[in-house]
Design a protein around this motif. Structure first.
Motif: not given
Length: 194
Positions: A96, A72, A18, A22-23, A70, A67
């Motif tokens: 992550i 995830l 990541v 935005e994440q 973005v 989530l």
């Protein structure tokens, strides 16, 4: 472990790196972090997650959709219930990993993701009940050894997350590896090989 015991119960990548702002912002929210942790156990619907975190479905729906937006989380399967298509969500990756950051504001967001601080807060009741297992060790080692050791720690964390779910208590596992100002001894006369 048989296929039926796979944790979680859907296919996912081992790791996602990541770096997008935005994440990072999505990860900084405690509720979204909790939802991602729940999805590491198994795929779940909005209703199941809302019940687990004791929050309104509309709130959980908002956070899960963010989530997904973005990258995830994702829909891993659907099921038809009466006239409604029920969606089951899962993580995109088991781990992550926050990659290299260049913007100062991104670094500030990541500082708020301090798992050790969260673990310390969660561990306080266990410490008071004398039910905390913890160790802290310092070692002066080269950076190559740090990288190698951290890879081993990450493997232990993956194994911990893969233990089949049972029992009544959720346990946390935290590990940290960080530089310190701990004192070191100077090279001694007896330190030369031979």
């Amino acid at each position: 472990m048989s296929v039926n015991e796979q944790i979680p119960d859907y296919e996912l990548d081992e790791m996602v790196v990541v770096t997008a702002p935005e994440q990072l912002r999505a990860l900084a929210d405690p509720l979204r972090g909790t939802l991602l942790e729940l999805l590491l156990e198994r795929a779940a619907t909005i209703t199941e997650m809302a019940r687990a975190v004791d929050r309104p479905k509309s709130t959980v729906d908002y956070h899960v959709n963010l989530l997904v937006e973005v990258g995830l989380a994702r829909v891993v399967r659907t099921r038809r219930v009466r006239a409604i298509e029920e969606r089951y969500f899962g993580r995109v990756a088991r781990t992550i990993y926050v990659g290299a950051l260049h913007r100062a504001e991104d670094k500030q967001v990541v500082a708020s993701l301090n798992g050790l601080a969260q673990a310390a807060a969660e561990a306080a009741p266990a410490n008071a009940a004398d039910d905390l297992r913890c160790t802290l060790v310092h070692a002066r080692i080269p950076i190559e050894e740090v990288r190698s050791f951290w890879a081993e720690v990450q493997e232990v964390a993956r194994r911990f997350a893969q233990i089949p779910r049972s029992g009544d208590q959720v346990y946390g596992f935290v590990a940290g590896l960080y530089p310190t100002d701990a004192p070191t001894l100077p090279e001694g006369a007896g330190d030369s090989p031979g």
